[in-house]
Design an enzyme around this catalytic site. Structure first.
Site, PDB file in Angstrom:
ATOM      1  N   HIS A   1      13.757 -67.051 -98.324  1.00 13.24           N
ATOM      2  CA  HIS A   1      14.793 -66.267 -97.643  1.00 13.24           C
ATOM      3  C   HIS A   1      14.748 -66.436 -96.121  1.00 13.24           C
ATOM      4  CE1 HIS A   1      11.648 -63.082 -97.009  1.00 13.24           C
ATOM      5  NE2 HIS A   1      12.383 -62.820 -95.953  1.00 13.24           N
TER       6      HIS A   1
ATOM      7  N   ASP B   1      10.571 -66.792-104.156  1.00 13.47           N
ATOM      8  CA  ASP B   1      10.852 -66.731-102.716  1.00 13.47           C
ATOM      9  C   ASP B   1       9.805 -67.548-101.960  1.00 13.47           C
ATOM     10  OD1 ASP B   1      11.906 -66.063-100.286  1.00 13.47           O
ATOM     11  OD2 ASP B   1      11.274 -63.960-100.329  1.00 13.47           O
TER      12      ASP B   1
ATOM     13  N   SER C   1       8.336 -61.544 -92.261  1.00 14.02           N
ATOM     14  CA  SER C   1       8.802 -62.262 -93.440  1.00 14.02           C
ATOM     15  C   SER C   1       8.344 -63.714 -93.404  1.00 14.02           C
ATOM     16  CB  SER C   1      10.329 -62.225 -93.520  1.00 14.02           C
ATOM     17  OG  SER C   1      10.786 -60.992 -94.008  1.00 14.02           O
TER      18      SER C   1
END
Length: 401
Positions: free
Chosen positions: A193, A257, A353
């Site tokens: 992502h 992911d 992230s």
């Protein structure tokens, strides 16, 4: 001696060695060096053969390991570390494999062509013909010190595999958003992502990776230890040759992911830029309650984004309970994901992230990749991480020289 060499020497003395604080006065105890020479346990400042050797250069992994093993438990004065100093005063030869005590990792020069020990076919396969660094030879996961929401500043050369991803919007403006982990000289592992989907619409195009960063507000990063200034090398900005996203990932979903970034150049390792270890054959996955670490530049209690590299220890969260919690948010947690955290104000979020969730098992292993969560730092709401061991076959099949 240059300011930088003084910095490296002081950093080596004060951080690599565990400092023994005590009041006994057992001066000049006999000891055995890591290369099995007879020596005396004295202050490193009195052992010119070791002190001079380590003042001359940026330390390799082998030299770091040698210095750690040279530590001994002599008397101390203030914060002086003690080492086993060779009796003949000669400069030490750094830990050849034949002199490493049984039960410890051997140390051989790191490099892209490193191979597994003979006879260990399984590990050789895991290392993809030497493309991945060998944890058994300390070719990865070596961190001198030990975003983090509720975390604290990391040491200037702690977690040297942390990468910052830089994006460029339509106006030509650049900013850092996600993180990642350097796994060898050409690849960074991050979250899918962070490279496709909403991030492209919100942040712009991914254009480069920064390695060796400590403080995003300063060109040259320096800290002061014991009235001595320690400065890092300038960070490395590397272009991106290609992006490899796991085929199972879908935008706005959370499964699979994970993504690989192949850098446009081969990275030279330094004291501030090194790879993390990937979980191979002898890696033991974390159990509920075990403490792992996250690091990055994301949100803190005081700021929306930290300028200084942060670190935080968080506990692995019970998987079944995590599945139950996220089911109430219509989110499915799979066996290829790991949950950690759940303490108030202690979490990885936003700018973290794609960054690493790390486990210390003699060296640092990349166990997870920051994926998503239910807001940040909420009590009893753990963060969700892509569980790297579940994707090792995919990683191995997608890297090349």
């Amino acid at each position: 001696m240059t300011s930088y060499n003084r910095s490296v020497a002081w950093l080596t003395v004060c951080v690599l060695l565990a400092l023994h604080i005590g009041g006994s006065h057992q001066q000049q105890q006999q000891c055995t060096t890591p290369t099995r020479l007879r020596g005396r346990c004295i202050s490193i400042y009195e052992c010119d053969s070791i002190l001079d050797y380590f003042k001359q250069r940026i330390l390799t992994w082998e030299e770091r390991e040698f210095l750690r093993k040279s530590q001994c438990t002599g008397a101390t004065s203030g914060r002086q570390p003690f080492v086993c100093c060779p009796g003949n005063g000669s400069k030490p030869v750094v830990a050849p494999a034949t002199t490493v005590p049984a039960g410890t990792a051997s140390t051989t020069p790191a490099g892209p062509a490193a191979t597994a020990p003979s006879g260990d076919a399984a590990l050789a396969d895991q290392l993809v013909g030497g493309l991945l660094p060998n944890p058994k030879k300390n070719e990865c996961g070596v961190s001198i010190g030990m975003r983090i929401y509720g975390g604290q500043n990391a040491d200037i050369d702690e977690f040297p595999w942390l990468a910052l991803l830089q994006y460029e919007n339509r106006k030509g403006e650049r900013k850092y958003s996600c993180g990642g982990s350097l796994i060898n000289r050409r690849y960074v592992l991050t979250a899918a992502h962070c490279v496709i989907g909403e991030v492209e619409r919100k942040e712009g195009k991914l254009v480069s990776v920064r390695l060796g960063e400590y403080n995003t507000k300063t060109e040259i990063d320096c800290v002061t230890e014991e009235q001595e200034e320690i400065c890092a090398d300038p960070p490395i900005d590397a272009g991106i040759e290609s992006v490899i996203v796991h085929p199972g990932y879908q935008d706005m979903a959370h499964a699979d992911d994970i993504a690989l970034l192949r850098l446009a150049q081969s990275i030279e390792y330094t004291s501030f830029v090194q790879p993390v270890c990937l979980p191979l054959t002898d890696f033991r996955a974390s159990k509920t309650g075990e403490v792992n670490f996250v690091t990055g530049f994301g949100r803190t209690l005081q700021e929306s984004r930290s300028a200084v590299k942060q670190k935080l220890g968080i506990k692995v969260y019970d998987h079944a309970r995590c599945q139950e919690k996220y089911a109430t948010k219509n989110s499915s947690i799979t066996t290829n994901q790991l949950c950690a955290g759940g303490e108030y104000a202690k979490d990885s979020c936003h700018g973290d992230s794609g960054g690493p969730l790390m486990k210390l098992q003699k060296v640092w292993y990349l166990e997870g990749i920051v994926s998503y969560g239910n807001r940040c730092g909420l009590e009893d709401w753990p963060g969700v991480y892509t569980h790297v061991p579940a994707y090792m076959a995919w990683v191995r099949s997608n890297i090349k020289e």
